[in-house]
Design a protein around this motif. Sequence first.
Motif, PDB file in Angstrom:
ATOM      1  N   ALA A 252      19.214  27.995 -20.667  1.00  9.00           N
ATOM      2  CA  ALA A 252      20.341  28.409 -19.825  1.00  9.00           C
ATOM      3  C   ALA A 252      21.532  28.852 -20.672  1.00  9.00           C
ATOM      4  CB  ALA A 252      20.741  27.262 -18.906  1.00  9.00           C
ATOM      5  N   GLN A 253      21.777  28.132 -21.750  1.00  6.86           N
ATOM      6  CA  GLN A 253      22.895  28.519 -22.621  1.00  6.86           C
ATOM      7  C   GLN A 253      22.602  29.824 -23.357  1.00  6.86           C
ATOM      8  OE1 GLN A 253      23.183  24.638 -24.699  1.00  6.86           O
ATOM      9  NE2 GLN A 253      25.315  24.579 -24.023  1.00  6.86           N
ATOM     10  N   ASN A 254      21.344  30.017 -23.731  1.00 10.70           N
ATOM     11  CA  ASN A 254      20.952  31.258 -24.380  1.00 10.70           C
ATOM     12  C   ASN A 254      21.154  32.455 -23.447  1.00 10.70           C
ATOM     13  OD1 ASN A 254      19.839  33.006 -26.300  1.00 10.70           O
ATOM     14  ND2 ASN A 254      17.778  32.742 -25.486  1.00 10.70           N
ATOM     15  N   LEU A 255      20.931  32.211 -22.157  1.00  9.92           N
ATOM     16  CA  LEU A 255      21.119  33.265 -21.159  1.00  9.92           C
ATOM     17  C   LEU A 255      22.572  33.389 -20.716  1.00  9.92           C
ATOM     18  CD1 LEU A 255      18.016  32.503 -18.913  1.00  9.92           C
ATOM     19  CD2 LEU A 255      18.289  34.449 -20.433  1.00  9.92           C
ATOM     20  N   GLU A 256      23.389  32.406 -21.115  1.00 10.10           N
ATOM     21  CA  GLU A 256      24.810  32.365 -20.725  1.00 10.10           C
ATOM     22  C   GLU A 256      24.975  32.354 -19.207  1.00 10.10           C
ATOM     23  OE1 GLU A 256      26.692  35.651 -22.653  1.00 10.10           O
ATOM     24  OE2 GLU A 256      26.474  34.805 -24.664  1.00 10.10           O
ATOM     25  N   ILE A 257      24.181  31.506 -18.536  1.00 10.83           N
ATOM     26  CA  ILE A 257      24.229  31.450 -17.071  1.00 10.83           C
ATOM     27  C   ILE A 257      24.708  30.097 -16.549  1.00 10.83           C
ATOM     28  CG2 ILE A 257      22.515  33.253 -16.685  1.00 10.83           C
ATOM     29  CD1 ILE A 257      20.401  31.091 -16.351  1.00 10.83           C
ATOM     30  N   VAL A 258      25.071  29.181 -17.431  1.00  4.83           N
ATOM     31  CA  VAL A 258      25.672  27.926 -16.985  1.00  4.83           C
ATOM     32  C   VAL A 258      26.939  27.675 -17.791  1.00  4.83           C
ATOM     33  CG1 VAL A 258      23.502  26.854 -16.250  1.00  4.83           C
ATOM     34  CG2 VAL A 258      24.312  26.527 -18.589  1.00  4.83           C
ATOM     35  N   GLU A 259      27.844  26.934 -17.185  1.00  7.41           N
ATOM     36  CA  GLU A 259      29.124  26.646 -17.839  1.00  7.41           C
ATOM     37  C   GLU A 259      29.288  25.142 -17.991  1.00  7.41           C
ATOM     38  OE1 GLU A 259      33.927  27.073 -16.939  1.00  7.41           O
ATOM     39  OE2 GLU A 259      32.472  28.200 -15.745  1.00  7.41           O
ATOM     40  N   LEU A 260      29.332  24.676 -19.233  1.00  7.09           N
ATOM     41  CA  LEU A 260      29.544  23.258 -19.500  1.00  7.09           C
ATOM     42  C   LEU A 260      31.032  22.941 -19.451  1.00  7.09           C
ATOM     43  CD1 LEU A 260      27.095  22.521 -22.463  1.00  7.09           C
ATOM     44  CD2 LEU A 260      26.713  22.238 -20.016  1.00  7.09           C
ATOM     45  N   ARG A 261      31.342  21.746 -18.962  1.00  6.98           N
ATOM     46  CA  ARG A 261      32.733  21.297 -18.960  1.00  6.98           C
ATOM     47  C   ARG A 261      32.755  19.817 -19.304  1.00  6.98           C
ATOM     48  NH1 ARG A 261      34.058  22.540 -12.829  1.00  6.98           N
ATOM     49  NH2 ARG A 261      32.880  24.395 -13.423  1.00  6.98           N
ATOM     50  N   GLU A 262      33.920  19.322 -19.678  1.00 10.36           N
ATOM     51  CA  GLU A 262      34.070  17.907 -20.031  1.00 10.36           C
ATOM     52  C   GLU A 262      34.984  17.235 -19.027  1.00 10.36           C
ATOM     53  OE1 GLU A 262      35.638  15.233 -23.786  1.00 10.36           O
ATOM     54  OE2 GLU A 262      34.643  17.163 -24.172  1.00 10.36           O
ATOM     55  N   VAL A 263      34.494  16.163 -18.407  1.00  8.29           N
ATOM     56  CA  VAL A 263      35.256  15.410 -17.415  1.00  8.29           C
ATOM     57  C   VAL A 263      35.217  13.934 -17.787  1.00  8.29           C
ATOM     58  CG1 VAL A 263      35.470  14.788 -14.970  1.00  8.29           C
ATOM     59  CG2 VAL A 263      34.684  17.084 -15.608  1.00  8.29           C
ATOM     60  N   ASN A 264      36.384  13.376 -18.034  1.00  2.61           N
ATOM     61  CA  ASN A 264      36.492  11.962 -18.423  1.00  2.61           C
ATOM     62  C   ASN A 264      35.599  11.627 -19.619  1.00  2.61           C
ATOM     63  OD1 ASN A 264      38.289  11.486 -16.275  1.00  2.61           O
ATOM     64  ND2 ASN A 264      36.592  11.081 -14.871  1.00  2.61           N
ATOM     65  N   GLY A 265      35.551  12.551 -20.563  1.00  2.53           N
ATOM     66  CA  GLY A 265      34.785  12.314 -21.781  1.00  2.53           C
ATOM     67  C   GLY A 265      33.299  12.571 -21.665  1.00  2.53           C
ATOM     68  N   ALA A 266      32.836  12.967 -20.478  1.00  7.56           N
ATOM     69  CA  ALA A 266      31.405  13.225 -20.285  1.00  7.56           C
ATOM     70  C   ALA A 266      31.162  14.713 -20.082  1.00  7.56           C
ATOM     71  CB  ALA A 266      30.890  12.449 -19.067  1.00  7.56           C
ATOM     72  N   HIS A 267      30.101  15.234 -20.674  1.00  9.34           N
ATOM     73  CA  HIS A 267      29.736  16.623 -20.488  1.00  9.34           C
ATOM     74  C   HIS A 267      29.067  16.801 -19.122  1.00  9.34           C
ATOM     75  CE1 HIS A 267      30.131  16.548 -24.938  1.00  9.34           C
ATOM     76  NE2 HIS A 267      30.646  17.747 -24.720  1.00  9.34           N
ATOM     77  N   CYS A 268      29.524  17.806 -18.379  1.00 11.22           N
ATOM     78  CA  CYS A 268      29.073  17.976 -16.997  1.00 11.22           C
ATOM     79  C   CYS A 268      28.807  19.450 -16.689  1.00 11.22           C
ATOM     80  CB  CYS A 268      30.128  17.473 -16.004  1.00 11.22           C
ATOM     81  SG  CYS A 268      30.730  15.802 -16.304  1.00 11.22           S
ATOM     82  N   VAL A 269      28.138  19.671 -15.579  1.00 10.16           N
ATOM     83  CA  VAL A 269      28.020  20.993 -14.971  1.00 10.16           C
ATOM     84  C   VAL A 269      28.298  20.812 -13.487  1.00 10.16           C
ATOM     85  CG1 VAL A 269      26.370  21.947 -16.613  1.00 10.16           C
ATOM     86  CG2 VAL A 269      25.538  20.692 -14.632  1.00 10.16           C
ATOM     87  N   ASP A 270      28.684  21.902 -12.800  1.00  7.58           N
ATOM     88  CA  ASP A 270      28.881  21.769 -11.368  1.00  7.58           C
ATOM     89  C   ASP A 270      27.523  21.784 -10.672  1.00  7.58           C
ATOM     90  OD1 ASP A 270      28.058  24.437 -10.709  1.00  7.58           O
ATOM     91  OD2 ASP A 270      30.034  25.178 -11.268  1.00  7.58           O
ATOM     92  N   LEU A 271      27.542  21.514  -9.359  1.00  3.61           N
ATOM     93  CA  LEU A 271      26.299  21.331  -8.617  1.00  3.61           C
ATOM     94  C   LEU A 271      25.442  22.593  -8.608  1.00  3.61           C
ATOM     95  CD1 LEU A 271      25.034  18.960  -7.150  1.00  3.61           C
ATOM     96  CD2 LEU A 271      25.940  19.851  -5.017  1.00  3.61           C
ATOM     97  N   LEU A 272      26.076  23.753  -8.590  1.00  2.85           N
ATOM     98  CA  LEU A 272      25.312  25.003  -8.583  1.00  2.85           C
ATOM     99  C   LEU A 272      24.650  25.253  -9.930  1.00  2.85           C
ATOM    100  CD1 LEU A 272      27.612  27.393  -6.522  1.00  2.85           C
ATOM    101  CD2 LEU A 272      25.600  26.137  -5.779  1.00  2.85           C
ATOM    102  N   ASP A 273      25.353  24.931 -11.018  1.00  7.40           N
ATOM    103  CA  ASP A 273      24.734  25.069 -12.332  1.00  7.40           C
ATOM    104  C   ASP A 273      23.598  24.062 -12.502  1.00  7.40           C
ATOM    105  OD1 ASP A 273      26.152  27.221 -13.192  1.00  7.40           O
ATOM    106  OD2 ASP A 273      27.573  26.111 -14.431  1.00  7.40           O
ATOM    107  N   ALA A 274      23.749  22.887 -11.898  1.00  2.89           N
ATOM    108  CA  ALA A 274      22.666  21.897 -11.923  1.00  2.89           C
ATOM    109  C   ALA A 274      21.442  22.441 -11.200  1.00  2.89           C
ATOM    110  CB  ALA A 274      23.122  20.588 -11.275  1.00  2.89           C
ATOM    111  N   GLU A 275      21.688  23.183 -10.118  1.00  2.00           N
ATOM    112  CA  GLU A 275      20.582  23.812  -9.392  1.00  2.00           C
ATOM    113  C   GLU A 275      19.894  24.858 -10.267  1.00  2.00           C
ATOM    114  OE1 GLU A 275      18.320  24.684  -5.753  1.00  2.00           O
ATOM    115  OE2 GLU A 275      19.499  22.991  -6.474  1.00  2.00           O
ATOM    116  N   VAL A 276      20.685  25.629 -11.009  1.00  2.00           N
ATOM    117  CA  VAL A 276      20.122  26.637 -11.917  1.00  2.00           C
ATOM    118  C   VAL A 276      19.244  25.962 -12.968  1.00  2.00           C
ATOM    119  CG1 VAL A 276      20.686  28.304 -13.723  1.00  2.00           C
ATOM    120  CG2 VAL A 276      21.968  28.320 -11.583  1.00  2.00           C
ATOM    121  N   LEU A 277      19.728  24.881 -13.563  1.00  2.00           N
ATOM    122  CA  LEU A 277      18.948  24.158 -14.567  1.00  2.00           C
ATOM    123  C   LEU A 277      17.657  23.600 -13.974  1.00  2.00           C
ATOM    124  CD1 LEU A 277      21.906  22.332 -16.334  1.00  2.00           C
ATOM    125  CD2 LEU A 277      20.395  24.038 -17.391  1.00  2.00           C
ATOM    126  N   SER A 278      17.742  23.125 -12.732  1.00  2.00           N
ATOM    127  CA  SER A 278      16.558  22.604 -12.061  1.00  2.00           C
ATOM    128  C   SER A 278      15.522  23.700 -11.858  1.00  2.00           C
ATOM    129  CB  SER A 278      16.953  21.991 -10.717  1.00  2.00           C
ATOM    130  OG  SER A 278      15.816  21.571  -9.994  1.00  2.00           O
TER     131      SER A 278
END
Length: 358
Positions: A252-278
């Motif tokens: 997904a990162q190679n395709l540049e189709i998901v966006e990682l973010r950091e929330v309270n010290g944890a690396h996260c993705v939003d629900l739609l990006d989680a769907e893409v990874l799934s």
Amino acid sequence: MAMDRCLRIHRQCLRRARFRMSGCRPENIGDTQVTAEAPATEVDALTIEQAEAFKLGMRCLAAGVNVITTANAEGARFGMTATAVCSVSPTPPTVLCCINRNNTSLNAIKSSGAFAINVLSYRDHDVANAFAGAVLAEDKFKAGRWEAGSTGAPILATALASFDCKVSNIVSVATHDIVFGDVQSVHAAGAACKPLLYAHGGYGGFASAGISEMAFRDALSEADWTPDKLPIVTLSELRERSDSFDEDLRIAQNLEIVELREVNGAHCVDLLDAEVLSLIGDFRASSALDALGEDGILTLRLYAELTEQVARHEIALLSQLHHVLDKQKLAKVMHRGLTAGNAIMGVLHARAIVRKLR
């Protein structure tokens, strides 16, 4: 005509079930109430033609795939793949499953007084195959990662949900026993993943637009709505759900189709990006990506670029409707567009493959 035949068969089956259950007498086996089956002497058996029509009709009934497990006092584990599972009541939490009396797992469940219903994800089709096969009970557990639940019944680590139950009642109907369970605990996945379904004699997945009409409406109703307000999922949660998650994330990162973010010290993705990874994981699980090699990555990149172009065009059209339709109607238009687009893409893809193979 076919529908009338199915309805007649269904009514006959109900009459058989009502007759047999009307003559039932309860027996107690330990703490479990078991209802014994009365002889069905007054009901004619289905003809061969009717029985085949019934089976054909039931093949059209898509259902979630589950693995029902139990363990005896000696620690021996038993399990089977099943689709005849459903909820009975939320208060108290009660479920049921229907098991053929010839299945060895049934006696083990009666002996232990406990069982677990493990709801399989699309990636767990190998587990479904293992527990549907005619192999030694313990050998089935070589597929998947297992741990003991509160009742001692095996829990699948990658299951979408697992219901750990104590047997409360058993009712015999025709060739099967209906096992009722009082739910002691529930292990539910926090990550987005599609369920494994069974229909027409094969496994499949659930196809959705990835976002509901209600989500569209809620998003459009908030003037200050931004993608940051989407629910988030931590990478650690997603990693627990799949052994291949890191590889899915790399793609997904190679395709540049998901966006990682950091929330309270944890690396996260939003629900739609989680769907893409799934979905990338589902694609990998189908072996299509491995078969295509580097071309598979290129195919995904082309799909990603195409959807971006379609989205830009669709937004341009929707901006014109924005002044004509209220937000609820606009959300319905957007959702129908996504649903239709998914269906068309699937058919076009299948048509292209079939034509190339002929």
